[in-house]
Scaffold this motif. Structure first.
Motif, mmCIF file in Angstrom:
data_model
loop_
_atom_site.group_PDB
_atom_site.id
_atom_site.type_symbol
_atom_site.label_atom_id
_atom_site.label_comp_id
_atom_site.label_asym_id
_atom_site.label_seq_id
_atom_site.Cartn_x
_atom_site.Cartn_y
_atom_site.Cartn_z
ATOM 1 N N HIS A 94 4.421 2.509 1.148
ATOM 2 C CA HIS A 94 5.140 2.247 2.419
ATOM 3 C C HIS A 94 4.492 0.604 2.545
ATOM 4 O O HIS A 94 3.030 -0.116 1.893
ATOM 5 N N VAL A 95 4.862 -0.521 3.105
ATOM 6 C CA VAL A 95 4.092 -2.068 3.460
ATOM 7 C C VAL A 95 4.223 -2.726 4.568
ATOM 8 O O VAL A 95 5.655 -2.052 5.013
ATOM 9 N N ASP A 96 3.124 -2.863 5.110
ATOM 10 C CA ASP A 96 3.102 -3.086 6.508
ATOM 11 C C ASP A 96 1.707 -4.207 6.712
ATOM 12 O O ASP A 96 0.806 -4.380 5.529
ATOM 13 N N GLU A 97 1.150 -3.643 8.359
ATOM 14 C CA GLU A 97 0.449 -4.851 8.487
ATOM 15 C C GLU A 97 -0.930 -4.584 7.920
ATOM 16 O O GLU A 97 -1.566 -4.844 8.565
ATOM 17 N N ALA A 98 -0.881 -3.049 8.195
ATOM 18 C CA ALA A 98 -2.317 -2.230 7.710
ATOM 19 C C ALA A 98 -2.482 -2.328 6.282
ATOM 20 O O ALA A 98 -3.255 -2.032 6.100
ATOM 21 N N THR A 99 -1.191 -2.188 5.700
ATOM 22 C CA THR A 99 -0.904 -2.699 3.703
ATOM 23 C C THR A 99 -0.528 -4.011 3.917
ATOM 24 O O THR A 99 1.186 -3.350 2.868
ATOM 25 N N PRO A 100 -0.534 -4.579 3.023
ATOM 26 C CA PRO A 100 0.223 -6.047 3.690
ATOM 27 C C PRO A 100 0.714 -6.580 1.881
ATOM 28 O O PRO A 100 1.359 -7.150 1.441
ATOM 29 N N CYS A 101 -0.290 -5.869 0.882
ATOM 30 C CA CYS A 101 -0.343 -5.932 -0.759
ATOM 31 C C CYS A 101 0.206 -4.919 -0.965
ATOM 32 O O CYS A 101 -0.506 -3.988 -1.194
ATOM 33 N N VAL A 102 1.438 -4.581 -1.310
ATOM 34 C CA VAL A 102 1.817 -3.080 -2.388
ATOM 35 C C VAL A 102 2.453 -3.448 -3.559
ATOM 36 O O VAL A 102 3.226 -4.361 -3.731
ATOM 37 N N ASP A 103 2.393 -2.809 -4.403
ATOM 38 C CA ASP A 103 2.607 -2.393 -5.943
ATOM 39 C C ASP A 103 3.869 -1.278 -6.084
ATOM 40 O O ASP A 103 2.965 -0.059 -6.128
ATOM 41 N N VAL A 104 4.729 -1.170 -6.854
ATOM 42 C CA VAL A 104 5.667 -0.005 -6.776
ATOM 43 C C VAL A 104 6.184 -0.205 -8.214
ATOM 44 O O VAL A 104 6.823 -2.084 -8.294
#
Length: 341
Positions: A94-104
């Motif tokens: 998941h990507v959102d304001e709390a986790t703004p950087c994500v790799d999948v």
């Protein structure tokens, strides 16, 4: 002659609607392509290696010879964010304001990295890495010029793999570290068990016995994360014949060096470094994150890593530019001695 593309009107469009002069990707890539909406034609093209969406402003594509701006149906800021959220969810994160950087990682080894605003100041940024359609072996890389056209260099690498030498592949981002590492591991005997540990699964190894472990981000409550260091420790209970850390970039260097110093020969990993001479400093910096002194790191690294291979990318071409061995300097710190290549 300019390429001709049929616009993809929605995420649910059939991949067969994507046409152009480029080589068509595999069935698996084509099935995934429809999920990328206006970017589908690039994902479905076998010669595209990278796609970058910059804040809903423009799209850039690399077909192996450098980045060029792509002609694509405009994606506004809202559409770019929706696309980013959808792709991340498709990869189980998941990507959102709390986790703004994500790799999948998606099907077929396609890797997607997302950064949301305000971290990305100009708007949502999506970076897509598309692996080669075919898993490349050492002979394929030799034919591409990676080893400078000398067959003896492939023979030396084959001997290193056969001798179960612990390998560290270094270089900048996009230089071919993962591709070279995958080709080296494919040369391991088929009766060996290879356990890979990655933040996002990217290694594609043409070998009959590969077990892949991937980190997990924390849930919305901030619990449940599994780090690279934890997975290295867990992998030791899986009886690996070859332990592989896809990318060493933090305190997990301590667990990796400890594992490679306790009888786990034939292991490997990659490390970001600007040059072969910068490798000792990079390892020392990672060791500091793990609370290791420079001298402690040096003794562990010299014993654990048998060969360092440095790859570079220049003018769109990748090459193995240097090799070396880690040694102890007179002051007890880590140094590197260049090898004959």
């Amino acid at each position: 002659m300019r390429e001709r593309f049929v616009a993809v009107p929605s995420f649910g469009s059939r991949a067969e609607e994507i046409v152009g002069r480029s080589a068509v990707a595999s069935t698996e890539r084509l099935a995934l392509a429809a999920e990328f909406g206006p970017l589908a034609r690039f994902v479905a093209s076998a010669d595209v290696t990278d796609v970058f969406v910059n804040g809903g402003r423009d799209v850039w594509v690399d077909r192996g010879s450098g980045l060029v701006r792509a002609e694509v149906t405009a994606l506004d800021a809202h559409e770019t964010r929706d696309l980013a959220v959808r792709l991340v969810a498709l990869g189980g994160r998941h990507v959102d304001e709390a986790t703004p950087c994500v790799d999948v990682r998606l099907a077929g080894g396609v890797r997607v990295h997302v950064v949301l605003p305000p971290i990305a100041a100009s708007g949502t940024v999506v970076s897509i890495r598309l692996p080669p359609e075919r898993r490349l072996g050492l002979e394929d890389l030799a034919a591409s010029g990676l080893f400078g056209g000398e067959a003896s260099r492939v023979d030396r690498l084959m001997r290193a793999v056969g001798a179960r030498t612990n390998l560290l592949v270094t270089g900048a981002g996009g230089s071919g570290k993962t591709t070279l590492l995958g080709a080296l591991l494919a040369a391991a005997p088929p009766d060996e068990r290879i356990v890979t540990i990655e933040d996002v699964a990217e290694l594609r190894i043409d070998h009959p016995h590969v077990v892949g472990l991937q980190t997990r981000q924390a849930n919305v409550e901030g619990a449940g994360d599994l780090s690279l260091g934890r997975l290295v420790r867990e992998s030791l209970r899986m009886r690996p014949d070859r332990l592989v850390l896809g990318e060493c970039r933090g305190s997990e260097v301590r667990e990796l060096l400890a594992a490679l110093n306790t009888g786990h020969d034939g292991g490997a990993g990659t490390l970001h470094a600007n040059s072969l001479d910068d490798v000792p400093a990079r390892l020392e910096a990672l060791g500091a994150l793990a609370g290791m002194s420079p001298t402690a790191l040096a003794r562990q690294a010299v014993s654990a890593i048998g060969l360092v291979l440095h790859v570079e990318r220049a003018a769109g071409a990748r090459r193995l530019s240097a090799t070396g061995h880690l040694v102890l300097a007179a002051d007890g710190r880590l140094a590197i001695r260049r090898g004959q290549w």
